[in-house]
Design a protein around this motif. Structure first.
Motif, mmCIF file in Angstrom:
data_model
loop_
_atom_site.group_PDB
_atom_site.id
_atom_site.type_symbol
_atom_site.label_atom_id
_atom_site.label_comp_id
_atom_site.label_asym_id
_atom_site.label_seq_id
_atom_site.Cartn_x
_atom_site.Cartn_y
_atom_site.Cartn_z
ATOM 1 N N GLU A 1 -8.943 -0.615 2.206
ATOM 2 C CA GLU A 1 -10.000 -1.372 2.878
ATOM 3 C C GLU A 1 -11.375 -1.224 2.204
ATOM 4 O OE1 GLU A 1 -8.001 0.915 4.198
ATOM 5 O OE2 GLU A 1 -9.040 2.263 5.588
ATOM 6 N N ASP A 2 -11.481 -0.346 1.206
ATOM 7 C CA ASP A 2 -12.772 -0.147 0.539
ATOM 8 C C ASP A 2 -13.112 -1.354 -0.345
ATOM 9 O OD1 ASP A 2 -13.144 2.315 1.725
ATOM 10 O OD2 ASP A 2 -12.218 3.432 0.080
ATOM 11 N N GLN B 1 -0.081 11.622 2.263
ATOM 12 C CA GLN B 1 1.083 11.037 2.927
ATOM 13 C C GLN B 1 2.360 11.404 2.169
ATOM 14 O OE1 GLN B 1 0.526 9.454 5.754
ATOM 15 N NE2 GLN B 1 -1.699 9.479 5.473
ATOM 16 N N HIS C 1 -11.537 8.673 -5.143
ATOM 17 C CA HIS C 1 -10.414 8.385 -4.254
ATOM 18 C C HIS C 1 -10.857 7.409 -3.166
ATOM 19 C CE1 HIS C 1 -7.524 11.388 -5.800
ATOM 20 N NE2 HIS C 1 -8.629 11.894 -6.307
ATOM 21 N N SER C 2 -10.067 6.365 -2.995
ATOM 22 C CA SER C 2 -10.471 5.277 -2.109
ATOM 23 C C SER C 2 -9.282 4.780 -1.304
ATOM 24 C CB SER C 2 -11.055 4.126 -2.941
ATOM 25 O OG SER C 2 -12.088 4.606 -3.775
ATOM 26 N N LYS C 3 -9.571 3.847 -0.387
ATOM 27 C CA LYS C 3 -8.540 3.273 0.480
ATOM 28 C C LYS C 3 -8.487 1.762 0.257
ATOM 29 C CE LYS C 3 -9.363 6.786 4.002
ATOM 30 N NZ LYS C 3 -10.111 7.097 5.222
ATOM 31 N N PRO D 1 0.816 -1.234 0.000
ATOM 32 C CA PRO D 1 0.000 0.000 0.000
ATOM 33 C C PRO D 1 0.844 1.277 0.000
ATOM 34 C CG PRO D 1 -0.936 -1.587 1.518
ATOM 35 C CD PRO D 1 0.367 -2.188 1.037
#
Lengths: 73, 263
Positions: free
Chosen positions: A55-56, B190, A51-53, A39
């Motif tokens: 865990e999505d 980040q 925009h996503s993460k 990641p």
């Protein structure tokens, strides 16, 4: 199927676009693991342009776009 | 009998010398620039941070277009390994500070340009004072820390800027209008660990790639200064030279952005 689009240096050894069976991933993080991407190597993760993460969740028909950090000048 | 608009045009023309009307003739012809836009460029101050692969084409095109004051900030000296992409410098300027090498090149290109050379490594102590006198900033550095530092200072100081970055055959850029559009940290919250992130010093870069992105950064500065066209705000433009492909990614301001939330 889920379409996965790689950008810049993430294309190395993976190509530009690939498809994976929808049942093989329930989250974006599952896709990162499948392609051996930490990641931390992903600066922007888009699911269908949003925009996503990691865990999505992902589903059949989704388009995942992965951009690495680029910092040279 | 001249119409009122024609008279205004003649008066504006008078502010440019004959040599300037010749030098800038190709861009004076365009309504988006014209004599008024040229006068704005000549009265403008742009700071280029990083006189390397991106900063070289950016500064050259700003100078050629007649941006009246160009600041250059870089702490390094010209090295032989720079010349494959850093076209501001030459074999004759090896070993001398990049800002001096660049200043000489820009003065030779266009005597209208006043060059302000800042031989400094930008850091938290000097960045706010460095950017303060300028109208627009080009972020042409080669480190993630510097990119975040410059973004945060520009957001604090309300300075519009254009970010650029390259590696191998790839490039990216975005323009930021603080308080109005997504900032660099909205796109990249980040700051990557430089030990783990792709590094052009290890992976390489083809010189024409920062050439493309640096030129586009100069275009954004000229567009901002003259009011021409639409800026690359709320979008990240990515460039892949291998596939000769540009793609634009929509960006939004983040409510939780460490740099611009609440500003």
């Amino acid at each position: 199927m889920i379409e996965v689009r790689f950008f810049a240096t993430l294309r190395d050894g993976r190509g530009k676009i690939t498809e994976i069976p929808a049942e093989s991933a329930s989250t974006a993080g599952d896709i990162l693991r499948r392609f051996d991407i930490n990641p931390e190597e992903v600066a922007i993760l888009l699911i269908n342009g949003f925009h996503s993460k990691p865990e999505d969740s992902v589903k059949d028909g989704d388009v995942i776009s992965l951009f690495p950090p680029v910092g040279g000048g | 009998m001249l119409s009122r608009s024609s008279r205004r045009s003649v008066v504006a023309d008078m502010a440019l010398s004959e040599a300037q009307r010749t030098r800038y003739s190709r861009q004076l012809l365009m309504p988006e620039i014209g004599p008024k836009g040229q006068e704005k460029l000549l009265a403008s101050k742009v700071l280029v941070i990083g006189a390397g692969g991106l900063g070289s084409p950016a500064a050259l095109y700003l100078g050629a277009a007649g941006v009246g004051t160009i600041g250059l900030a870089d702490s390094d000296a010209v090295d032989l390994s720079n010349l494959q992409r850093q076209i501001l410098h030459s074999t004759e300027t090896l070993g001398i500070p990049k800002v001096e090498s660049a200043a000489g090149r820009l003065r030779g290109l266009n005597p209208d340009v006043r060059v302000e050379a800042h031989q400094v490594f930008v850091d938290g102590e000097n960045i706010d004072a460095l950017i303060a006198p300028y109208d627009f900033i080009l972020e042409c550095t080669d480190s993630f820390d510097a990119k975040a530092l410059i973004n945060d200072a520009c957001v604090r100081g309300g300075k519009p800027f254009c970010h650029g970055a390259v590696i191998r055959f790839y490039g990216q850029m975005m323009t930021v209008l603080p308080g109005k559009s997504a900032c660099y940290r909205c796109a990249f919250p980040q700051v990557p660990d430089p030990e783990k992130a792709p590094d052009a010093r290890k992976l390489g870069v083809l010189g024409a790639v920062p050439g493309v992105i640096g030129c586009l950064q100069a275009l954004e500065a000229i567009k901002y200064l003259t009011g021409a066209g639409e800026l690359l705000t709320d979008r990240l433009l990515t460039f892949d030279a291998l596939d000769m492909e540009f793609q634009s990614v929509a960006l939004k301001r983040r409510n939780d952005c460490a740099a611009c939330a609440g500003r």
